[in-house]
Write an enzyme that holds these catalytic residues in place. Structure first.
Site, PDB file in Angstrom:
ATOM      1  N   GLU B  50       6.498 -33.427  48.480  1.00 36.71           N
ATOM      2  CA  GLU B  50       5.396 -32.577  48.025  1.00 36.71           C
ATOM      3  C   GLU B  50       4.456 -32.410  49.201  1.00 36.71           C
ATOM      4  O   GLU B  50       3.829 -33.369  49.640  1.00 36.71           O
ATOM      5  CB  GLU B  50       4.638 -33.231  46.867  1.00 36.71           C
ATOM      6  N   ASP B  61      -8.705 -34.707  42.893  1.00 38.42           N
ATOM      7  CA  ASP B  61      -8.312 -35.800  43.769  1.00 38.42           C
ATOM      8  C   ASP B  61      -9.383 -36.857  43.948  1.00 38.42           C
ATOM      9  O   ASP B  61     -10.572 -36.559  43.984  1.00 38.42           O
ATOM     10  CB  ASP B  61      -7.918 -35.241  45.146  1.00 38.42           C
ATOM     11  N   TYR B 175       5.896 -32.809  36.017  1.00 39.71           N
ATOM     12  CA  TYR B 175       5.101 -33.868  36.631  1.00 39.71           C
ATOM     13  C   TYR B 175       4.214 -34.448  35.537  1.00 39.71           C
ATOM     14  O   TYR B 175       3.280 -33.798  35.075  1.00 39.71           O
ATOM     15  CB  TYR B 175       4.258 -33.254  37.754  1.00 39.71           C
TER      16      TYR B 175
END
Lengths: 407, 272
Positions: B50, B61, B175
């Site tokens: 990725e 994040d 995911y």
């Protein structure tokens, strides 16, 4: 290179109530651009908002709080000495500086906290720039006995320290944000990061008509009381409508709140962005004037960004305008030419700040001083029988530290 | 023609291994070292790469990837440069490469040009963190085909009906985000993840890879025993950050990949 989406210019008339669509789009703008963890929470919020807020019981309680707790309606004040000094149109000030906590932000936080309570959420978080939204959220949290965390950039903590003290006194935890530019944009990043973790029991109180759907429409609906009152007041007092409405625009909640009631009326509206140290210097926050379309903080709107889609730093002497984005509905109003967006730099804002202090005995917030500065330009060039209404969105006590450095 | 992602999962199934998926910010700590690091990781057992496209405001994040994005941006990284790196990597490896991005860099590049250039560079898929199914038509409707896999996220907060809806428009793999929170948060609840995989399994036949908060070989082994793949991001980025001035930076990362890869070779895998 570059996206192919082009704004529609003038091809359509803006009608109040037509936007957003059910998925939160204001034409090209708005939407819900968030990670999957937050999507179920936004869908839940949208459903709760549509079910709970229109309920007469909610509306009664909200109106009662605005009246008995926040001190609404706020006065519409004819600024006689300022108008005479400019020798032009009549300037009226919508006195949002007189509402509880000293800025229009309380209208929205009472609404959202009330909704949070009905949804069973007992913890509030919020981002803040100038600290007014932080104070207003902390106030609502104290009133309803809720836990409250406020995210604030360290740069803003320094320049708006009085508001930090107020939030702490109100029982909120102020969380300093040291990432990025350490201002409003980064406070919002950090609040979103916290929300992703605490999403199951925490209500995120967004302070402007920005963020993912349903925030832009929800905040507008909680703020439209400003325009509703103003319209009624000016009609009753003068028998007619103003020629122009003026409000400052950071994210744009006080402007949307004032403008919305007048959308279908034949009058002009002006949103005043911060030109900071000057539009040419790149140290400004004139998102609508100088920006391009992109996606930040959950919605599509005009942004200050480079050609690679990286967000650029904004600058304004007014912490509440120091933001590289803007609410999506403003982007649509700009494209449709329903609202004119102009900008006022730091110096002009300070000059207006001083003028209002000495001529009217009112200390305005630096944010609102941008709107006053533009009103001074407009008044001088308009005929004497016209009326200008300015949203005096907040009081300037919080700015004494920063203003004293310049005067 | 079977694509590289499907082929990788097929090969792994035959070898009774799980996929080790590695996230690396392209251009961290600089473009040339980043290329060496990624190349070495690919040769040390990584199954799927990725490649992170940095964004100035990465709201999904945690601090580790925020700092790695900031380092890469300071080095002048942008989507065009990431596609160049992708092209150079494609000359070295046949491993699937997924571009991992926030939406705004792709929007600024133009979705149509992105599709064309990403495929030309040899990318196999894209994961756009902040583009949920509700908004993604505006991107995919500009694509001239469906050769680029659209990897989608399923979160701990995603209810079953929505899982099915997400899976419908996903390809490559799903995911599964292990927990609420940003990337790099601590604490892993394997039992909870097992339940989520069971639920998700009822909604899709796509391989399921689990990420967020997986940082040790033990974590990898635990997740590998219940999922089709394990995604590691912050743990690699932390190693880069801790060894910025270390001449052995590349081999440190390669060794870590090796260690994690071993942990994906599970003896008694549970089929959920």
């Amino acid at each position: 290179m570059g996206n192919k989406e082009k704004p529609i210019q003038n091809s359509k008339q803006f009608k109040a109530g037509e936007y957003p669509d059910s998925r939160g789009h204001f034409g090209l703008y708005g939407g819900r651009y968030v990670g999957e963890t937050l999507m179920p929470a936004l869908l839940e919020l949208d459903e709760a908002y549509n079910k709970i807020v229109p309920d007469p019981g909610f509306q009664d309680e909200f109106k009662r709080l605005l009246r008995n707790y926040a001190g609404r309606p706020t006065p519409l004040f004819y600024a006689k000495r300022l108008s005479e000094h400019l020798d032009g149109a009549f300037i009226y000030l919508k006195r949002e500086d007189l509402v509880h906590t000293g800025a229009h932000k309380i209208n929205n936080t009472l609404g959202q906290a009330l909704l949070a309570r009905r949804m069973g959420k007992k913890k509030l978080i919020a981002e803040t720039g100038a600290g007014q939204h932080g104070v207003a959220t902390a106030t609502a949290a104290a009133l309803f006995g809720m836990e409250c965390r406020i995210f604030m950039g360290t740069e803003d903590i320094q320049r708006q320290s009085a508001n930090v003290q107020r939030m702490k006194l109100l029982g909120a935890e102020v969380i300093p944000v040291t990432s990025g530019t350490m201002t409003l944009k980064d406070a919002m990043n950090e609040a979103m990061r916290f929300w992703v973790k605490a999403v199951r029991d925490t209500f995120y109180v967004i302070g402007s008509v920005a963020g993912p759907h349903p925030y832009p429409v929800m905040v507008r609906e909680f703020q439209r009381v400003i325009g509703n009152e103003t319209r009624e007041q000016i009609l009753r007092r003068t028998g007619g409508l103003p020629a122009v409405l003026i409000a400052c625009v950071g994210g744009g909640s006080n402007a949307m709140g004032l403008f919305y009631a007048f959308m279908d009326d034949p009058l002009e509206m002006v949103g005043v962005e911060a030109a900071g140290k000057g539009i040419k210097t790149k140290k400004h926050a004139a998102t609508l004037g100088e920006g391009s379309i992109g996606v930040l903080h959950g919605s599509k709107s005009y942004l200050l960004q480079d050609e690679n889609g990286q967000i650029q730093e904004a600058h304004s002497i007014a912490a509440g305008l120091d933001y590289p984005g803007v609410g999506p509905e403003h982007s649509l109003l700009k494209d449709l030419n329903r609202v004119q967006y102009v900008s006022i730099d730091d110096e002009q804002a300070l000059e207006a700040f001083k003028t209002l202090c000495v001529l009217e005995g009112i200390i305005p917030a630096l944010e609102s001083s941008h709107a006053i500065a533009w009103a001074m330009v407009e008044a001088a060039r308009r005929p004497q029988n016209e009326i200008i209404v300015v949203n005096l969105s907040g009081r300037g006590d919080k700015d004494l530290g920063i203003v004293s450095l310049y005067l | 023609m079977i694509n590289r992602i499907d082929k990788t999962f097929e090969t792994l199934r035959q070898k009774k291994e799980k996929a080790l998926v590695g996230f690396i910010t392209a251009g961290d700590p600089n473009i040339s070292d980043s290329f060496s690091i990624i190349k070495a990781m690919c040769k040390s057992g990584l199954d799927i790469l990725e490649l992170g496209v940095s964004f100035s405001d990465p709201t999904a994040d945690g601090p580790v990837i925020q700092r790695s994005s900031a380092r890469a941006l300071k080095e002048g990284i942008n989507l065009r440069a990431v596609l160049e790196i992708t092209g150079r990597l494609r000359e070295e490896t046949s491993m699937p490469i997924i571009l991992f991005s926030y939406y705004n860099p792709i929007y600024a590049y133009g979705a149509k040009a992105f599709y064309k250039d990403a495929l030309a560079a040899g990318a196999d898929g894209v994961l756009v963190v902040d583009l949920p199914p509700e908004e993604s038509d505006e991107m995919t409707s500009q694509w001239s085909g469906n050769e680029l896999a659209l990897i989608r996220l399923v979160a701990p907060t995603t209810p079953l009906a929505r899982m099915a809806q997400i899976a419908q428009s996903a390809s490559g793999f799903i995911y599964l985000v292990s927990k609420t929170g940003v990337t790099g948060s601590d604490g892993l609840d394997t039992e909870d993840i097992k339940d989520k995989i069971k639920l998700l399994r009822s909604a899709t036949r796509l391989p399921i890879c689990v990420g967020f908060g997986i940082s040790t070989a033990d974590d990898v082994a635990a997740i590998a025993s219940v999922a089709d793949g394990v995604v590691i991001g912050s743990a690699f980025e932390r190693l880069i950050e801790d060894n910025l001035d270390n001449p052995d930076l590349v081999s440190i990362l390669a060794n870590k990949v090796n260690e994690f890869k071993k942990a994906t070779k599970v003896k008694d895998s549970v089929t959920l």
